[in-house]
Design an enzyme around this catalytic site. Sequence first.
Site, PDB file in Angstrom:
ATOM      1  N   HIS A 105       0.843  -1.200   0.000  1.00  0.00           N
ATOM      2  CA  HIS A 105       0.000   0.000   0.000  1.00  0.00           C
ATOM      3  C   HIS A 105       0.879   1.250   0.000  1.00  0.00           C
ATOM      4  CE1 HIS A 105      -2.988   2.974   1.222  1.00  0.00           C
ATOM      5  NE2 HIS A 105      -3.908   2.108   0.841  1.00  0.00           N
ATOM      6  N   GLU A 183      -4.018   1.710  -7.197  1.00  0.00           N
ATOM      7  CA  GLU A 183      -4.413   2.864  -6.392  1.00  0.00           C
ATOM      8  C   GLU A 183      -3.512   4.051  -6.716  1.00  0.00           C
ATOM      9  OE1 GLU A 183      -6.436   1.963  -2.294  1.00  0.00           O
ATOM     10  OE2 GLU A 183      -4.337   1.422  -2.197  1.00  0.00           O
TER      11      GLU A 183
END
Length: 269
Positions: A105, A183
Site C-alpha cells: 500500500h 491505487e
Amino acid sequence: MQAWVIGNWKQNPATSHDVDALLNELCTAISTTKQLSHNNSTRCQIMVAPSFLHLAAVSSRLKDTSVLCAAQDVSAYSASVGAYTGDCSAQQIADVGATWTILGHSERRQYHQESNDTLLQKMTHALTQELGVVFCIGETQAQYDAKQTLPVIDSQLAVVKKLIAEQPEVIDSLSTRLIIAYEPVWAIGTGKVPTVSEVSATHQYIKQTLAGFADSLSNMTVLYGGSVNADNADSFAADPMIHGALVGGASLKAESFLAIVTAFSKGSM
C-alpha cells in the site's frame, strides 16, 4: 469474473467496541440485502482488513460468514517467528484465521520506505503460509503529471516478475492467490478521482503486463482504489476491466461500503 470489494480499515476503528459495532452493522446489512445473500455471494467476494490488534477478533466473528478477513501487512524478516519487535509474521496471521494480506500500500511505501526487495520478501512469506496477497501499485501526483504512470507500474510489478523468476513453483497458484489493486496515490483519500476510461486503460495495461510474465496470469483480478464511494461505484463497476474495489474510508460505514459491494455485485452479473 467474480468481483471483489475489500475494506481496508487502516488504523481504524479506535476501540474494540467500535469494531464490534461496525461488524454487527455490516453482517446485519449483508444478511438483509437480497443481492448480497449467500446464493449471490459468488458474484462479489467481500473482505475486510482490520488492524493487527483486532485481526483475531474480526476473523473469529466472520468465521461462519461469506466475508473474508485480511491483514494489512506481514513481516519481511520471517514467515514464522523471530526477534523482530513490532512485527507480525505470516504464520501468526494465518493462525488467527486471516486468509489474505494487503501488501505494498502506498502508505506503507511512503511512511515505512518499503522497497521492491522488502515487498518481495513479504510476498514470499505470505505465499509460503498460504495467504493470498492483495498487491497495491500506483503512481504519485508528480508521476501522473509527468505521464509516468505506466513506467511506475512496470517498476512496481517487477516484484511479481522477480517472484516468478526466483520461485517458478508458485506460478500456478498466483491466479487465485494474487490480486492487484491499482491505487493512484493522488486519489487516495483526496476526493480526486481519475476517469473510468483512465482506470480501465491502466487496468488493461496491468493485465497485459502480467500475462507477459506467465500465460497463467492472463486473467488476473485487478481492483481499483482511490476515493471509491457509493456515488461513483456504479460507474466503475460497469467497466469490464475493473474487477472490484479496494475501499478505504467508505468501508468504515456499513451503508456506504455495502453500496459499493452492491454496485459490483450487479456489475458482475
